[in-house]
Design a protein around this motif. Structure first.
Motif, PDB file in Angstrom:
ATOM      1  N   LEU A 142       1.036  -0.803  -0.354  1.00  0.00           N
ATOM      2  CA  LEU A 142      -0.386   0.558   0.032  1.00  0.00           C
ATOM      3  C   LEU A 142       0.764   1.087  -0.031  1.00  0.00           C
ATOM      4  CD1 LEU A 142      -3.013   1.063   0.471  1.00  0.00           C
ATOM      5  CD2 LEU A 142      -2.477   1.060   2.696  1.00  0.00           C
ATOM      6  N   ILE A 143       1.818   0.852   0.863  1.00  0.00           N
ATOM      7  CA  ILE A 143       2.489   2.642   0.737  1.00  0.00           C
ATOM      8  C   ILE A 143       3.437   2.343  -0.009  1.00  0.00           C
ATOM      9  CG2 ILE A 143       4.891   2.807   1.232  1.00  0.00           C
ATOM     10  CD1 ILE A 143       4.558   2.288   4.315  1.00  0.00           C
ATOM     11  N   ALA A 144       3.825   1.638  -1.209  1.00  0.00           N
ATOM     12  CA  ALA A 144       4.720   1.936  -2.758  1.00  0.00           C
ATOM     13  C   ALA A 144       3.355   2.092  -3.748  1.00  0.00           C
ATOM     14  CB  ALA A 144       5.301   0.128  -3.274  1.00  0.00           C
ATOM     15  N   LEU A 145       2.383   1.653  -3.206  1.00  0.00           N
ATOM     16  CA  LEU A 145       1.389   2.210  -4.160  1.00  0.00           C
ATOM     17  C   LEU A 145       1.322   2.653  -4.633  1.00  0.00           C
ATOM     18  CD1 LEU A 145      -0.950   1.330  -6.494  1.00  0.00           C
ATOM     19  CD2 LEU A 145      -2.257   1.378  -4.727  1.00  0.00           C
ATOM     20  N   CYS A 146       0.650   3.654  -3.253  1.00  0.00           N
ATOM     21  CA  CYS A 146       0.167   5.509  -3.144  1.00  0.00           C
ATOM     22  C   CYS A 146       1.538   6.473  -3.322  1.00  0.00           C
ATOM     23  CB  CYS A 146       0.036   5.424  -1.995  1.00  0.00           C
ATOM     24  SG  CYS A 146      -1.247   4.757  -1.161  1.00  0.00           S
ATOM     25  N   ILE A 147       2.999   6.074  -3.354  1.00  0.00           N
ATOM     26  CA  ILE A 147       3.575   6.950  -3.359  1.00  0.00           C
ATOM     27  C   ILE A 147       4.407   7.012  -4.715  1.00  0.00           C
ATOM     28  CG2 ILE A 147       6.572   6.824  -3.180  1.00  0.00           C
ATOM     29  CD1 ILE A 147       5.933   6.083  -0.196  1.00  0.00           C
ATOM     30  N   LEU A 173       3.375   9.768  -7.520  1.00  0.00           N
ATOM     31  CA  LEU A 173       4.401  10.657  -8.332  1.00  0.00           C
ATOM     32  C   LEU A 173       4.841  10.343  -9.613  1.00  0.00           C
ATOM     33  CD1 LEU A 173       7.092  10.684  -5.569  1.00  0.00           C
ATOM     34  CD2 LEU A 173       6.319  12.403  -5.756  1.00  0.00           C
ATOM     35  N   TRP A 174       4.549   8.627  -9.948  1.00  0.00           N
ATOM     36  CA  TRP A 174       4.766   9.107 -11.886  1.00  0.00           C
ATOM     37  C   TRP A 174       3.777   7.810 -12.655  1.00  0.00           C
ATOM     38  CZ3 TRP A 174       7.956   6.647  -7.507  1.00  0.00           C
ATOM     39  CH2 TRP A 174       8.740   6.867  -7.069  1.00  0.00           C
ATOM     40  N   GLY A 228       1.437   8.007   1.477  1.00  0.00           N
ATOM     41  CA  GLY A 228       2.151   6.872   1.173  1.00  0.00           C
ATOM     42  C   GLY A 228       3.286   6.909   2.504  1.00  0.00           C
ATOM     43  N   VAL A 229       3.675   8.648   2.941  1.00  0.00           N
ATOM     44  CA  VAL A 229       4.588   8.709   3.736  1.00  0.00           C
ATOM     45  C   VAL A 229       4.001   8.461   5.652  1.00  0.00           C
ATOM     46  CG1 VAL A 229       5.729  10.190   5.138  1.00  0.00           C
ATOM     47  CG2 VAL A 229       6.089   9.989   2.337  1.00  0.00           C
ATOM     48  N   LEU A 230       2.504   8.858   5.443  1.00  0.00           N
ATOM     49  CA  LEU A 230       2.010   8.953   6.689  1.00  0.00           C
ATOM     50  C   LEU A 230       1.477   7.438   7.597  1.00  0.00           C
ATOM     51  CD1 LEU A 230      -0.827  11.824   5.967  1.00  0.00           C
ATOM     52  CD2 LEU A 230       1.133  12.050   7.558  1.00  0.00           C
ATOM     53  N   LEU A 231       2.197   6.700   6.433  1.00  0.00           N
ATOM     54  CA  LEU A 231       1.826   4.976   6.905  1.00  0.00           C
ATOM     55  C   LEU A 231       2.658   4.406   7.490  1.00  0.00           C
ATOM     56  CD1 LEU A 231      -0.192   3.599   4.001  1.00  0.00           C
ATOM     57  CD2 LEU A 231      -1.665   3.693   6.180  1.00  0.00           C
ATOM     58  N   LEU A 232       4.072   5.372   7.297  1.00  0.00           N
ATOM     59  CA  LEU A 232       5.468   4.661   8.107  1.00  0.00           C
ATOM     60  C   LEU A 232       5.620   4.615   9.344  1.00  0.00           C
ATOM     61  CD1 LEU A 232       8.365   6.644   5.142  1.00  0.00           C
ATOM     62  CD2 LEU A 232       7.170   4.169   5.574  1.00  0.00           C
ATOM     63  N   PRO A 233       5.346   5.280   9.739  1.00  0.00           N
ATOM     64  CA  PRO A 233       4.553   5.426  11.453  1.00  0.00           C
ATOM     65  C   PRO A 233       3.993   3.815  12.395  1.00  0.00           C
ATOM     66  CG  PRO A 233       4.746   7.603  10.690  1.00  0.00           C
ATOM     67  CD  PRO A 233       4.715   6.519   9.877  1.00  0.00           C
ATOM     68  N   MET A 234       3.173   3.187  11.411  1.00  0.00           N
ATOM     69  CA  MET A 234       2.690   2.012  11.646  1.00  0.00           C
ATOM     70  C   MET A 234       3.638   1.112  10.623  1.00  0.00           C
ATOM     71  SD  MET A 234      -1.259   1.233  10.383  1.00  0.00           S
ATOM     72  CE  MET A 234      -1.619   2.228   9.533  1.00  0.00           C
ATOM     73  N   ALA A 280      -6.638   3.424  -8.405  1.00  0.00           N
ATOM     74  CA  ALA A 280      -7.852   3.448  -6.484  1.00  0.00           C
ATOM     75  C   ALA A 280      -9.013   1.870  -6.177  1.00  0.00           C
ATOM     76  CB  ALA A 280      -9.050   4.315  -7.139  1.00  0.00           C
ATOM     77  N   GLY A 281      -8.917   1.262  -7.206  1.00  0.00           N
ATOM     78  CA  GLY A 281      -9.307  -0.022  -6.516  1.00  0.00           C
ATOM     79  C   GLY A 281      -8.323  -0.661  -6.337  1.00  0.00           C
ATOM     80  N   ALA A 282      -7.008  -0.980  -6.421  1.00  0.00           N
ATOM     81  CA  ALA A 282      -6.223  -1.472  -5.684  1.00  0.00           C
ATOM     82  C   ALA A 282      -5.836  -0.980  -4.349  1.00  0.00           C
ATOM     83  CB  ALA A 282      -4.702  -1.552  -6.439  1.00  0.00           C
ATOM     84  N   GLU A 283      -6.136   0.527  -4.441  1.00  0.00           N
ATOM     85  CA  GLU A 283      -5.621   0.539  -3.236  1.00  0.00           C
ATOM     86  C   GLU A 283      -6.863   0.625  -1.943  1.00  0.00           C
ATOM     87  OE1 GLU A 283      -5.048   5.442  -1.109  1.00  0.00           O
ATOM     88  OE2 GLU A 283      -6.625   4.754  -2.982  1.00  0.00           O
ATOM     89  N   VAL A 284      -8.153   0.063  -2.943  1.00  0.00           N
ATOM     90  CA  VAL A 284      -9.312  -0.053  -2.080  1.00  0.00           C
ATOM     91  C   VAL A 284      -8.612  -1.780  -1.934  1.00  0.00           C
ATOM     92  CG1 VAL A 284     -11.691  -0.893  -2.205  1.00  0.00           C
ATOM     93  CG2 VAL A 284     -11.089   1.213  -3.089  1.00  0.00           C
TER      94      VAL A 284
END
Length: 124
Positions: free
Chosen positions: A21-26, A30-31, A46-52, A93-97
């Motif tokens: 999910l982090i890789a997908l969001c970033i 970006l690309w 995507g960066v907001l998920l790193l602390p978790m 977006a479907g992949a994110e879901v």
């Protein structure tokens, strides 16, 4: 013994889906299909998920508990963008879901199998 295998499975499923999910969001912002040409600031989601991710990697039950609610923000964002976007952005977006749903399910499973009422030692 069966519970330990389920704990390990839910832990690694959580790690894999969260990293994906982090890789997908970033990469999405970006690309792959950014909102603006050259990338957008939405990549920070995507960066907001790193602390978790740190707590999940360490197998901290409390992180799984609050993370199961926090991950729903990505689920909602994915649903809204799947509804309103078109083309590649709609597919992403479907992949994110799907990834947010998998994260949620594996987080809840880990929290369930490591609950203190079981009276067993917790190991991830």
């Amino acid at each position: 013994m069966k519970d330990q295998r389920l704990i390990t499975l839910s832990h690694w499923l959580s790690v894999a889906s969260l990293v994906a999910l982090i890789a997908l969001c970033i990469s999405w912002e970006l690309w792959l299909a950014p909102m603006k040409e050259g990338g957008s600031w939405l990549a920070l989601k995507g960066v907001l998920l790193l602390p978790m991710l740190m707590g999940v990697l360490k197998g901290r039950r409390y992180t799984y508990q609050w993370g199961s609610m926090y991950i729903l923000l990505w689920f909602v964002e994915g649903v809204m963008r799947a509804w309103g976007d078109h083309g590649l952005s709609q597919i992403l977006a479907g992949a994110e879901v799907a990834l947010a749903s998998l994260c949620f399910a594996s987080f809840v499973a880990f929290a369930w199998y490591t609950r203190p009422s079981l009276g067993k030692p917790v190991q991830a």
